[in-house]
Design a protein around this motif. Structure first.
Motif, PDB file in Angstrom:
ATOM      1  N   ASP A 245       7.530 -24.831  30.400  1.00 24.26           N
ATOM      2  CA  ASP A 245       7.230 -25.973  29.532  1.00 24.26           C
ATOM      3  C   ASP A 245       6.872 -27.211  30.351  1.00 24.26           C
ATOM      4  N   GLU A 246       7.659 -27.465  31.375  1.00 21.87           N
ATOM      5  CA  GLU A 246       7.373 -28.626  32.213  1.00 21.87           C
ATOM      6  C   GLU A 246       6.062 -28.442  32.969  1.00 21.87           C
ATOM      7  N   ALA A 247       5.782 -27.228  33.424  1.00 14.16           N
ATOM      8  CA  ALA A 247       4.526 -26.959  34.126  1.00 14.16           C
ATOM      9  C   ALA A 247       3.333 -27.230  33.226  1.00 14.16           C
ATOM     10  N   GLU A 248       3.411 -26.780  31.986  1.00 10.34           N
ATOM     11  CA  GLU A 248       2.301 -27.011  31.047  1.00 10.34           C
ATOM     12  C   GLU A 248       2.143 -28.495  30.738  1.00 10.34           C
ATOM     13  N   ARG A 249       3.284 -29.204  30.607  1.00  8.18           N
ATOM     14  CA  ARG A 249       3.208 -30.634  30.336  1.00  8.18           C
ATOM     15  C   ARG A 249       2.526 -31.381  31.480  1.00  8.18           C
ATOM     16  N   LEU A 250       2.917 -31.061  32.699  1.00 11.92           N
ATOM     17  CA  LEU A 250       2.330 -31.733  33.853  1.00 11.92           C
ATOM     18  C   LEU A 250       0.851 -31.406  33.997  1.00 11.92           C
ATOM     19  N   PHE A 251       0.495 -30.174  33.713  1.00 11.23           N
ATOM     20  CA  PHE A 251      -0.915 -29.797  33.818  1.00 11.23           C
ATOM     21  C   PHE A 251      -1.743 -30.574  32.798  1.00 11.23           C
ATOM     22  N   ASP A 252      -1.256 -30.645  31.567  1.00  6.27           N
ATOM     23  CA  ASP A 252      -1.985 -31.402  30.541  1.00  6.27           C
ATOM     24  C   ASP A 252      -2.051 -32.881  30.901  1.00  6.27           C
ATOM     25  N   LEU A 253      -1.008 -33.386  31.546  1.00  2.00           N
ATOM     26  CA  LEU A 253      -0.978 -34.794  31.927  1.00  2.00           C
ATOM     27  C   LEU A 253      -1.985 -35.108  33.029  1.00  2.00           C
ATOM     28  N   GLY A 254      -2.118 -34.192  33.990  1.00  2.00           N
ATOM     29  CA  GLY A 254      -2.919 -34.497  35.167  1.00  2.00           C
ATOM     30  C   GLY A 254      -4.331 -33.984  35.167  1.00  2.00           C
ATOM     31  N   ALA A 255      -4.634 -32.968  34.365  1.00  2.00           N
ATOM     32  CA  ALA A 255      -5.975 -32.373  34.418  1.00  2.00           C
ATOM     33  C   ALA A 255      -6.993 -33.279  33.762  1.00  2.00           C
ATOM     34  N   ASP A 256      -8.166 -33.417  34.377  1.00  2.00           N
ATOM     35  CA  ASP A 256      -9.240 -34.191  33.772  1.00  2.00           C
ATOM     36  C   ASP A 256     -10.044 -33.276  32.846  1.00  2.00           C
ATOM     37  N   ALA A 257     -11.093 -33.822  32.246  1.00  2.00           N
ATOM     38  CA  ALA A 257     -11.859 -33.063  31.256  1.00  2.00           C
ATOM     39  C   ALA A 257     -12.492 -31.815  31.863  1.00  2.00           C
ATOM     40  N   ALA A 258     -13.012 -31.932  33.088  1.00  2.00           N
ATOM     41  CA  ALA A 258     -13.668 -30.780  33.719  1.00  2.00           C
ATOM     42  C   ALA A 258     -12.669 -29.662  33.990  1.00  2.00           C
ATOM     43  N   LEU A 259     -11.475 -30.024  34.467  1.00  2.03           N
ATOM     44  CA  LEU A 259     -10.472 -29.008  34.755  1.00  2.03           C
ATOM     45  C   LEU A 259      -9.955 -28.369  33.472  1.00  2.03           C
ATOM     46  N   LYS A 260      -9.778 -29.169  32.444  1.00  4.39           N
ATOM     47  CA  LYS A 260      -9.327 -28.604  31.172  1.00  4.39           C
ATOM     48  C   LYS A 260     -10.367 -27.638  30.598  1.00  4.39           C
ATOM     49  N   GLN A 261     -11.637 -27.987  30.742  1.00  3.58           N
ATOM     50  CA  GLN A 261     -12.682 -27.087  30.271  1.00  3.58           C
ATOM     51  C   GLN A 261     -12.670 -25.789  31.076  1.00  3.58           C
ATOM     52  N   TRP A 262     -12.482 -25.907  32.374  1.00  2.00           N
ATOM     53  CA  TRP A 262     -12.378 -24.705  33.214  1.00  2.00           C
ATOM     54  C   TRP A 262     -11.203 -23.848  32.779  1.00  2.00           C
ATOM     55  N   ALA A 263     -10.079 -24.507  32.481  1.00  2.00           N
ATOM     56  CA  ALA A 263      -8.895 -23.768  32.076  1.00  2.00           C
ATOM     57  C   ALA A 263      -9.120 -23.029  30.764  1.00  2.00           C
ATOM     58  N   LEU A 264      -9.844 -23.659  29.814  1.00  2.00           N
ATOM     59  CA  LEU A 264     -10.115 -23.004  28.541  1.00  2.00           C
ATOM     60  C   LEU A 264     -10.894 -21.710  28.725  1.00  2.00           C
ATOM     61  N   GLU A 265     -11.699 -21.656  29.782  1.00  2.00           N
ATOM     62  CA  GLU A 265     -12.496 -20.463  30.030  1.00  2.00           C
ATOM     63  C   GLU A 265     -11.655 -19.302  30.559  1.00  2.00           C
ATOM     64  N   GLN A 266     -10.403 -19.578  30.958  1.00  2.00           N
ATOM     65  CA  GLN A 266      -9.570 -18.542  31.554  1.00  2.00           C
ATOM     66  C   GLN A 266      -8.753 -17.752  30.534  1.00  2.00           C
ATOM     67  N   GLY A 267      -8.672 -18.214  29.302  1.00  2.00           N
ATOM     68  CA  GLY A 267      -7.917 -17.484  28.293  1.00  2.00           C
ATOM     69  C   GLY A 267      -7.448 -18.399  27.191  1.00  2.00           C
ATOM     70  N   ASP A 268      -6.930 -17.782  26.108  1.00  2.00           N
ATOM     71  CA  ASP A 268      -6.465 -18.554  24.961  1.00  2.00           C
ATOM     72  C   ASP A 268      -5.039 -19.056  25.136  1.00  2.00           C
ATOM     73  N   ASP A 269      -4.224 -18.328  25.878  1.00  2.00           N
ATOM     74  CA  ASP A 269      -2.833 -18.708  26.050  1.00  2.00           C
ATOM     75  C   ASP A 269      -2.719 -19.798  27.114  1.00  2.00           C
TER      76      ASP A 269
END
Length: 658
Positions: free
Chosen positions: A317-341
């Motif tokens: 939970d903390e890992a996901e929170r920190l990732f959402d806090l720190g990732a910019d738009a490009a990284l979040k878009q990249w992450a969406l391409e890796q899976g739904d979960d």
């Protein structure tokens, strides 16, 4: 004496040169006499030796006889070499020609012997001056030859011998200066030479590491610019090359020492080295240590790295929170391409991060970023299970320990994003220290010597095993590369995802006063000086410690805490104060700063090494003493950051074992 050279090499001609070539070369050599400061006697001896060689080689009969002698010497199986016998009066001139012929090592050795008893010349004589000058020049030439052959340590040893010789003679101050400069410029190459040797050559490698520390100190730190002969643009590529010859443990020890001395870059590198070491050796306690060091460094843009470390510790939970806090738009878009979960995305990024930025660059690490293997390891599973048990004991009343609602204030730390990270610097730093935690030991020494988990809000494991089993294989394709940006402190790491600016409001909801507030401090806050002095920074720290003690004692601060510290520090103080109230306890803390030294400074970040005396006492509502820490001396590193013209305390960490 004998010169280990023949007439052809002395004059500088080859065996096929005719008489005209010999005479022409002679004239050129006579016209180009060295001008380093030799006396006329030495220059005359040099000219006479050249003329003698030219006379022999231009006389056909004598030359043929000499060539037969050279052939006989070459055919002799006993290892004899050609040599020229010269009288003592021409010794320095002969050694000068030997050096000009490219035999600087032989010239240096002969000159050094000539300066030793019983051959030593008379004190103050021209021969002594010429022989000393020749020794310095030959030493410099020998070191240059070794350097061209990439024998850097041999070059350094030669320069050191030459310096010792000239210092003993008490002459040639200018030549000594040149040798010292050559030795200084050779330092990076010596480091590379020694550290790159086989791991079995432990003595040489330890010497190389010691020289590396000398080099970094000479430059004023990893970020330093004190050494103008080795600018940052050249030092960074050199340092990246050096890292690949260091083991993970060597990097941990080096970077931790430099980080404790106030280097933000070293803190970052130490965290990565600890992560690599922990992952490769399946030691999660090292991941926790890496997380604490990186979080307490006060660096901006580190949330996504912290999220990976929290994932490896099983804190999903903390890992996901920190990732959402720190990732910019490009990284979040990249992450969406890796899976739904969300966990699948985080795992894909973590594996990519480990591969590209963490596990590379160590001499003794050659492992894949296999998260399956990591979470399947029995030691890792045991560690995560133990963490759950500790949190289960210490946070059974978690819902009653939530932080009170906070009022909106201006963000105290924009240039340095404020992170409300769970797992503060008050967490245990090793697996062994976790095992020593007891259910009743909930004493907290803020800025103090012990580490503990109580009063923190750690997220639960949240069904990690079940969620991992539901994910596809860790062999997910990474897809498009994460946007590569150079870190703000000079490109020490190859790649780093962009991180958006995040501002966290500081909490203004403080406990109501039960005792009179302390008298107002004399120092004006907030501290707005663009380049504050050590005294001003010490005043800021003293004010924070005073207000912190007042809050823990059940009172109210006399200064706005947001003017003194970041929201992360304020919220941590609130959690600690609230936990005391729920237990019906009050805490008296006494600190006195006895030493304060700024160790690292930039326009937005200042690190200071602080020595202070510390003691505390916690009592129940009936006055019973629950815990007491006797007065002791602590040594901490405090980090100050600047935003909108104001300085605040951002983080602290111990700099020595207390």
């Amino acid at each position: 004496m004998e010169l280990p050279i023949d007439h052809f090499r002395l004059l500088g001609v080859n065996a096929s040169s005719d008489r005209q070539s010999v005479l022409r070369t002679l004239q050129q050599r006579l016209d180009r006499a060295p001008d380093q400061g030799f006396t006329q006697d030495t220059l005359q001896a040099r000219a006479e030796l050249l003329e003698a060689s030219a006379d022999l080689l231009s006389d056909e009969t004598r030359r043929q006889a000499y060539e037969r002698e050279l052939t006989a010497i070459a055919d002799n199986a006993n290892g004899s070499i050609a040599a020229l016998e010269i009288p003592p009066s021409r010794e320095v001139g002969g050694l000068l020609l030997l050096m000009e012929a490219g035999q600087a090592q032989e010239a240096f050795d002969s000159a050094a012997r000539g300066l030793q008893p019983p051959q030593a010349p008379a004190l103050g004589s021209s021969r002594e001056a010429d022989l000393t000058l020749l020794a310095g020049l030959a030493c410099q030439g020998t070191a240059r030859d070794y350097r061209d052959q990439r024998r850097y340590e041999a070059a350094a040893l030669t320069l050191q011998q030459g310096l010792q010789l000239l210092q003993r003679m008490g002459q040639q101050a200018e030549q000594r200066r040149k040798l010292e400069q050559d030795l200084k410029e050779l330092l990076p190459y010596r480091v590379l030479d020694l550290i790159s040797r086989d791991l079995s050559a432990s003595g040489s490698r330890q010497q190389g590491i010691a020289l590396l520390e000398q080099l970094v100190q000479q430059r004023g730190g990893l970020e330093g610019h004190a050494d103008l002969t080795f600018p940052q643009s050249e030092f960074q590529p050199f340092f990246k090359q050096i890292r690949q010859f260091l083991t993970a443990q060597e990097q941990v020890e080096l970077f931790s020492r430099w980080g404790d001395a106030g280097s933000a870059t070293a803190d970052f590198l130490a965290s990565f080295a600890l992560t690599a070491s922990g992952f490769s050796q399946r030691k999660p306690e090292r991941i926790l240590e890496a997380y604490e060091r990186l979080k307490n460094s006060g660096q901006p843009g580190i949330e996504v790295f912290l999220s990976c470390q929290q994932l490896l510790l099983g804190q999903v939970d903390e890992a996901e929170r920190l990732f959402d806090l720190g990732a910019d738009a490009a990284l979040k878009q990249w992450a969406l391409e890796q899976g739904d979960d969300p966990l699948a995305r985080l795992c894909a990024y973590c594996r990519d991060w480990l591969t590209r930025e963490v596990l590379e660059g160590f001499r003794d690490i050659d492992v894949d970023a296999n998260l399956d293997a990591w979470f399947a390891d029995r030691d890792v599973q045991a560690y995560i299970d133990q963490q759950d048990r500790i949190r289960g004991r210490q946070f059974s009343a978690k819902t009653s320990l939530e932080t009170p609602a906070t009022a909106e204030t201006s963000s105290p730390f924009g240039d340095w994003p404020s992170f409300d990270l769970s797992g503060s610097s008050d967490s245990p730093t090793s697996f062994e220290s976790l095992e020593q935690e007891s259910e009743d030991d909930d004493d907290e020494l803020w800025d103090g010597p012990r580490w503990r988990f109580s009063d923190l809000q750690w997220p639960q494991l949240g069904g990690l095993n079940e969620r991992l089993q539901a994910l596809p294989s860790w062999g997910l394709p990474v897809g498009a590369a994460v946007a590569a940006l150079v870190l703000g402190f000079g490109g020490w790491m190859a790649l780093k995802p962009r991180v958006s600016e995040v501002e966290t409001a500081a909490s203004s909801a403080l406990v109501q006063p039960e005792t009179p507030a302390p008298a107002p401090l004399e120092a004006p806050f907030p501290l707005k000086a663009p380049d504050p002095s050590a005294g001003q920074l010490q005043g800021l720290l003293e004010a924070w410690l005073t207000e912190k003690a007042a809050v823990l004692a059940g009172g109210a601060p006399s200064e706005s805490l947001a003017d003194l510290a970041s929201s992360d520090q304020i919220q941590r103080l609130q959690r600690q104060s609230q936990a005391n109230r729920q237990r019906g306890a009050t805490e008296t803390v006494k600190t006195t700063i006895t030493g304060f030294k700024v160790s690292d400074r930039s326009p937005v970040r200042i690190a200071a090494q602080v020595v202070l005396t510390y003691s505390d006492e916690r009592k129940s509502s009936t006055g019973q003493v629950l815990s007491r820490t006797p007065e002791m001396t602590l040594r901490n590193t405090y980090i100050f950051g600047r935003r909108n013209g104001s300085w605040q305390l951002v983080a602290y960490k111990p700099t020595a074992k207390n």
